[in-house]
Scaffold this motif. Structure first.
Motif, PDB file in Angstrom:
ATOM      1  N   LYS A 111       6.965  -0.712  11.136  1.00 36.87           N
ATOM      2  CA  LYS A 111       5.793  -0.122  11.787  1.00 36.87           C
ATOM      3  C   LYS A 111       4.506  -0.612  11.121  1.00 36.87           C
ATOM      4  CE  LYS A 111       8.085   4.137  13.314  1.00 36.87           C
ATOM      5  NZ  LYS A 111       8.170   5.607  13.130  1.00 36.87           N
ATOM      6  N   ASN A 112       4.522  -0.673   9.802  1.00 38.68           N
ATOM      7  CA  ASN A 112       3.326  -1.115   9.081  1.00 38.68           C
ATOM      8  C   ASN A 112       3.067  -2.600   9.297  1.00 38.68           C
ATOM      9  OD1 ASN A 112       2.710   1.442   8.041  1.00 38.68           O
ATOM     10  ND2 ASN A 112       4.124   1.159   6.324  1.00 38.68           N
ATOM     11  N   LEU A 113       4.126  -3.350   9.538  1.00 43.35           N
ATOM     12  CA  LEU A 113       3.959  -4.780   9.799  1.00 43.35           C
ATOM     13  C   LEU A 113       3.169  -5.005  11.088  1.00 43.35           C
ATOM     14  CD1 LEU A 113       4.717  -7.432   8.435  1.00 43.35           C
ATOM     15  CD2 LEU A 113       6.806  -7.474   9.831  1.00 43.35           C
TER      16      LEU A 113
ATOM     17  N   GLY B 186       4.743   6.351   6.383  1.00 44.71           N
ATOM     18  CA  GLY B 186       5.260   6.616   5.042  1.00 44.71           C
ATOM     19  C   GLY B 186       4.181   7.050   4.075  1.00 44.71           C
ATOM     20  N   ASP B 187       4.606   7.771   3.038  1.00 40.57           N
ATOM     21  CA  ASP B 187       3.677   8.228   1.998  1.00 40.57           C
ATOM     22  C   ASP B 187       3.243   7.071   1.113  1.00 40.57           C
ATOM     23  OD1 ASP B 187       3.710  10.898   2.787  1.00 40.57           O
ATOM     24  OD2 ASP B 187       5.455  11.362   1.528  1.00 40.57           O
ATOM     25  N   ARG B 188       2.141   7.288   0.385  1.00 37.80           N
ATOM     26  CA  ARG B 188       1.629   6.262  -0.524  1.00 37.80           C
ATOM     27  C   ARG B 188       2.559   6.029  -1.701  1.00 37.80           C
ATOM     28  NH1 ARG B 188      -3.205   7.263  -3.267  1.00 37.80           N
ATOM     29  NH2 ARG B 188      -3.344   9.481  -2.851  1.00 37.80           N
ATOM     30  N   TYR B 189       3.215   7.091  -2.159  1.00 41.84           N
ATOM     31  CA  TYR B 189       4.107   7.017  -3.329  1.00 41.84           C
ATOM     32  C   TYR B 189       5.408   7.739  -3.014  1.00 41.84           C
ATOM     33  CZ  TYR B 189       0.059   5.748  -6.286  1.00 41.84           C
ATOM     34  OH  TYR B 189      -1.024   5.119  -6.850  1.00 41.84           O
ATOM     35  N   PRO B 190       6.454   7.503  -3.809  1.00 41.96           N
ATOM     36  CA  PRO B 190       7.669   8.299  -3.676  1.00 41.96           C
ATOM     37  C   PRO B 190       7.353   9.783  -3.866  1.00 41.96           C
ATOM     38  CG  PRO B 190       8.073   6.382  -5.054  1.00 41.96           C
ATOM     39  CD  PRO B 190       6.592   6.447  -4.830  1.00 41.96           C
TER      40      PRO B 190
ATOM     41  N   PHE C  40       0.257  -5.666   0.923  1.00 41.82           N
ATOM     42  CA  PHE C  40       0.846  -5.671   2.259  1.00 41.82           C
ATOM     43  C   PHE C  40      -0.145  -6.149   3.313  1.00 41.82           C
ATOM     44  CE2 PHE C  40       2.873  -4.008   6.073  1.00 41.82           C
ATOM     45  CZ  PHE C  40       4.214  -4.204   5.810  1.00 41.82           C
ATOM     46  N   LEU C  41      -1.416  -5.772   3.160  1.00 40.32           N
ATOM     47  CA  LEU C  41      -2.419  -6.112   4.167  1.00 40.32           C
ATOM     48  C   LEU C  41      -2.805  -7.586   4.147  1.00 40.32           C
ATOM     49  CD1 LEU C  41      -4.700  -2.963   3.804  1.00 40.32           C
ATOM     50  CD2 LEU C  41      -3.106  -3.458   5.670  1.00 40.32           C
ATOM     51  N   THR C  42      -2.335  -8.325   3.158  1.00 43.32           N
ATOM     52  CA  THR C  42      -2.630  -9.760   3.110  1.00 43.32           C
ATOM     53  C   THR C  42      -1.753 -10.545   4.067  1.00 43.32           C
ATOM     54  OG1 THR C  42      -1.004 -10.300   1.392  1.00 43.32           O
ATOM     55  CG2 THR C  42      -3.184  -9.524   0.651  1.00 43.32           C
ATOM     56  N   GLY C  43      -0.659  -9.948   4.515  1.00 45.96           N
ATOM     57  CA  GLY C  43       0.280 -10.644   5.384  1.00 45.96           C
ATOM     58  C   GLY C  43       1.295 -11.482   4.644  1.00 45.96           C
ATOM     59  N   ALA C  44       1.252 -11.447   3.331  1.00 48.01           N
ATOM     60  CA  ALA C  44       2.160 -12.289   2.540  1.00 48.01           C
ATOM     61  C   ALA C  44       3.573 -11.718   2.457  1.00 48.01           C
ATOM     62  CB  ALA C  44       1.597 -12.474   1.133  1.00 48.01           C
ATOM     63  N   ILE C  45       3.728 -10.429   2.756  1.00 48.09           N
ATOM     64  CA  ILE C  45       5.042  -9.787   2.661  1.00 48.09           C
ATOM     65  C   ILE C  45       5.549  -9.531   4.076  1.00 48.09           C
ATOM     66  CG2 ILE C  45       6.322  -7.821   1.734  1.00 48.09           C
ATOM     67  CD1 ILE C  45       3.943  -7.443  -0.249  1.00 48.09           C
TER      68      ILE C  45
ATOM     69  N   TRP D 112      -5.034   1.161   5.337  1.00 51.70           N
ATOM     70  CA  TRP D 112      -3.884   2.024   5.610  1.00 51.70           C
ATOM     71  C   TRP D 112      -3.853   3.269   4.714  1.00 51.70           C
ATOM     72  CZ3 TRP D 112       1.538  -0.426   4.155  1.00 51.70           C
ATOM     73  CH2 TRP D 112       1.623  -0.598   2.779  1.00 51.70           C
ATOM     74  N   SER D 113      -4.926   3.517   3.980  1.00 51.18           N
ATOM     75  CA  SER D 113      -5.027   4.733   3.154  1.00 51.18           C
ATOM     76  C   SER D 113      -6.453   5.264   3.249  1.00 51.18           C
ATOM     77  CB  SER D 113      -4.665   4.441   1.691  1.00 51.18           C
ATOM     78  OG  SER D 113      -3.307   4.105   1.561  1.00 51.18           O
ATOM     79  N   ARG D 114      -6.741   6.005   4.306  1.00 46.68           N
ATOM     80  CA  ARG D 114      -8.099   6.445   4.591  1.00 46.68           C
ATOM     81  C   ARG D 114      -8.291   7.957   4.438  1.00 46.68           C
ATOM     82  NH1 ARG D 114     -10.377   3.641  10.000  1.00 46.68           N
ATOM     83  NH2 ARG D 114     -12.127   4.938   9.294  1.00 46.68           N
ATOM     84  N   ASP D 115      -7.317   8.644   3.872  1.00 38.60           N
ATOM     85  CA  ASP D 115      -7.417  10.100   3.782  1.00 38.60           C
ATOM     86  C   ASP D 115      -8.594  10.571   2.930  1.00 38.60           C
ATOM     87  OD1 ASP D 115      -5.399   8.761   2.087  1.00 38.60           O
ATOM     88  OD2 ASP D 115      -5.389  10.641   0.984  1.00 38.60           O
ATOM     89  N   VAL D 116      -9.117   9.714   2.044  1.00 41.36           N
ATOM     90  CA  VAL D 116     -10.260  10.119   1.208  1.00 41.36           C
ATOM     91  C   VAL D 116     -11.499  10.389   2.045  1.00 41.36           C
ATOM     92  CG1 VAL D 116      -9.442   8.883  -0.832  1.00 41.36           C
ATOM     93  CG2 VAL D 116     -11.000   7.739   0.771  1.00 41.36           C
ATOM     94  N   GLU D 117     -11.520   9.898   3.260  1.00 36.60           N
ATOM     95  CA  GLU D 117     -12.697  10.071   4.102  1.00 36.60           C
ATOM     96  C   GLU D 117     -12.896  11.522   4.519  1.00 36.60           C
ATOM     97  OE1 GLU D 117     -12.303   5.588   6.051  1.00 36.60           O
ATOM     98  OE2 GLU D 117     -12.177   7.357   7.345  1.00 36.60           O
ATOM     99  N   ASP D 118     -11.829  12.328   4.490  1.00 35.74           N
ATOM    100  CA  ASP D 118     -11.929  13.717   4.939  1.00 35.74           C
ATOM    101  C   ASP D 118     -12.735  14.595   3.985  1.00 35.74           C
ATOM    102  OD1 ASP D 118     -10.449  13.243   7.242  1.00 35.74           O
ATOM    103  OD2 ASP D 118      -8.542  13.608   6.227  1.00 35.74           O
ATOM    104  N   GLU D 119     -12.351  14.594   2.708  1.00 35.75           N
ATOM    105  CA  GLU D 119     -13.003  15.486   1.743  1.00 35.75           C
ATOM    106  C   GLU D 119     -13.514  14.783   0.485  1.00 35.75           C
ATOM    107  OE1 GLU D 119     -11.261  19.634   1.330  1.00 35.75           O
ATOM    108  OE2 GLU D 119      -9.479  18.504   1.962  1.00 35.75           O
ATOM    109  N   ILE D 120     -12.767  13.778   0.024  1.00 38.41           N
ATOM    110  CA  ILE D 120     -13.098  13.154  -1.257  1.00 38.41           C
ATOM    111  C   ILE D 120     -14.432  12.420  -1.209  1.00 38.41           C
ATOM    112  CG2 ILE D 120     -12.352  11.507  -3.015  1.00 38.41           C
ATOM    113  CD1 ILE D 120     -10.640  14.009  -2.901  1.00 38.41           C
ATOM    114  N   LEU D 121     -14.592  11.519  -0.262  1.00 38.81           N
ATOM    115  CA  LEU D 121     -15.841  10.758  -0.180  1.00 38.81           C
ATOM    116  C   LEU D 121     -17.052  11.661   0.051  1.00 38.81           C
ATOM    117  CD1 LEU D 121     -14.988   7.416   1.679  1.00 38.81           C
ATOM    118  CD2 LEU D 121     -15.963   7.675  -0.606  1.00 38.81           C
TER     119      LEU D 121
END
Length: 327
Positions: free
Chosen positions: A238-240, A314-318, A208-213, A179-188
């Motif tokens: 939505k993320n659920l 939603g954003d990664r951080y506040p 969150f991706l573990t399904g425990a929450i 759910w955080s793949r933006d590094v693929e554009d320029e960073i990687l």
């Protein structure tokens, strides 16, 4: 344990261990269980351990140091500087001034109880200090024998290039997950062009991706994820739905959602090393099981279809933290 190489020289276990939650940010800290988890990680072949001076305001470095010092010859210790906190935990800002770099390093060495830090990151780039000055001070630490390799965390492409001209950067650490793949554009592409390794933090989407929450209320009152936009309101729901798709694929694969998510990150390249964080042995063992999950080209295409770039709500951080990232 499979090995991977960062920056062409630094060999680490293919899966590292993020130690932050053992001392800070997540609820339910238990130092005895944390020590058991660190010891179990060594037993399972993990050699790459990640901490920072801000985690627990230095307490996490002390904990990691106690656990790893007896095994110093076979572990890689990574720590970070730059995020400054008061003794009570209050965030005071980012500091990349050369004199602070050296003070922070000496303090980390003392807390860890070691003679040299294997991988030393600037935790966040200081917008008020040219990166050349910060990395220049970090390179002095290498010459002095206090640090072996240098890293950056959450730095942009231009900053990475400028830093790398001053001294070789061995690793860039940035969030990377389904759910955080933006590094693929320029960073990687940038780090690969320069021969810099990539360390993926929060590869499980902060759990969150573990399904425990399943509900916002599942997060304890003192858990910092309550302040994350991705865990709030409509974003949470939505993320659920994404998590439910990950769970479906994991069932078909015969693994857990966490193992599927980690296997996906590791499948993105041998220059990528995820460092999932946990403070419990049972989750550590589950995470290491991801090394046995091999994804086919068809399975990777199906994962891409359900978790394309920008899928998370939603954003990664506040907002204030996003500004620190220059986003």
């Amino acid at each position: 344990m499979e090995k991977r190489t960062l920056g062409g020289e630094l060999q680490v276990s293919a899966l590292g261990l993020g130690c932050m939650g053992m001392s800070d940010f997540y609820s339910g800290r238990d130092e005895r269980e944390a020590m058991r988890t660190l010891e179990k990680a060594l037993e399972l072949g993990i050699t790459f351990f990640d901490t920072a001076d801000m985690y627990g305001v230095g307490e996490n470095e002390k904990l990691v140091g106690r656990a790893l010092r007896p095994h110093r010859d076979r572990v890689i210790i990574a720590t970070k500087f730059g995020n400054v906190r008061a003794p009570d935990g209050t965030f005071l800002g980012v500091n990349g001034r050369p004199e602070y770099v050296k003070q922070a390093c000496d303090a980390s060495l003392k807390r860890l109880g070691v003679d040299v830090i294997d991988l030393y990151y600037q935790h966040r780039v200081d917008p008020n200090v040219p990166i050349e000055e910060t990395v220049g001070a970090m390179s002095d630490l290498v010459r002095e024998g206090k640090v072996r390799y240098l890293g950056l965390s959450e730095a942009g492409p231009e900053t990475i290039r400028r830093a790398h001209k001053v001294h070789p950067i061995t690793a860039l650490q940035t969030e990377y997950s389904l759910w955080s793949r933006d590094v693929e554009d320029e960073i990687l592409p940038t780090v690969r062009e320069l021969g810099i390794g990539f360390v993926a933090y929060s590869p499980l989407g902060r759990g969150f991706l573990t399904g425990a929450i399943r509900r916002f209320e599942d997060l304890p009152e003192d858990d910092y994820r309550r302040h994350s936009p991705r865990f709030q309101g409509e974003n949470f729901q939505k993320n659920l739905r994404l998590v439910e798709q990950v769970e479906r694929l994991a069932r078909e694969k015969g693994c857990t959602p966490a193992q599927l998510a980690l296997a996906w990150v590791m499948a993105q390249g041998n220059d990528i090393v995820p460092i999932p964080g946990t403070k419990r042995v049972k989750y550590l063992e589950e995470n290491v099981g991801a090394l046995q999950v091999s994804l086919t080209a068809e399975e990777l295409r199906e994962i891409d279809a359900i978790a394309p770039k920008g899928v998370a709500a939603g954003d990664r951080y506040p907002e204030a933290n996003m500004r620190l990232l220059g986003i």
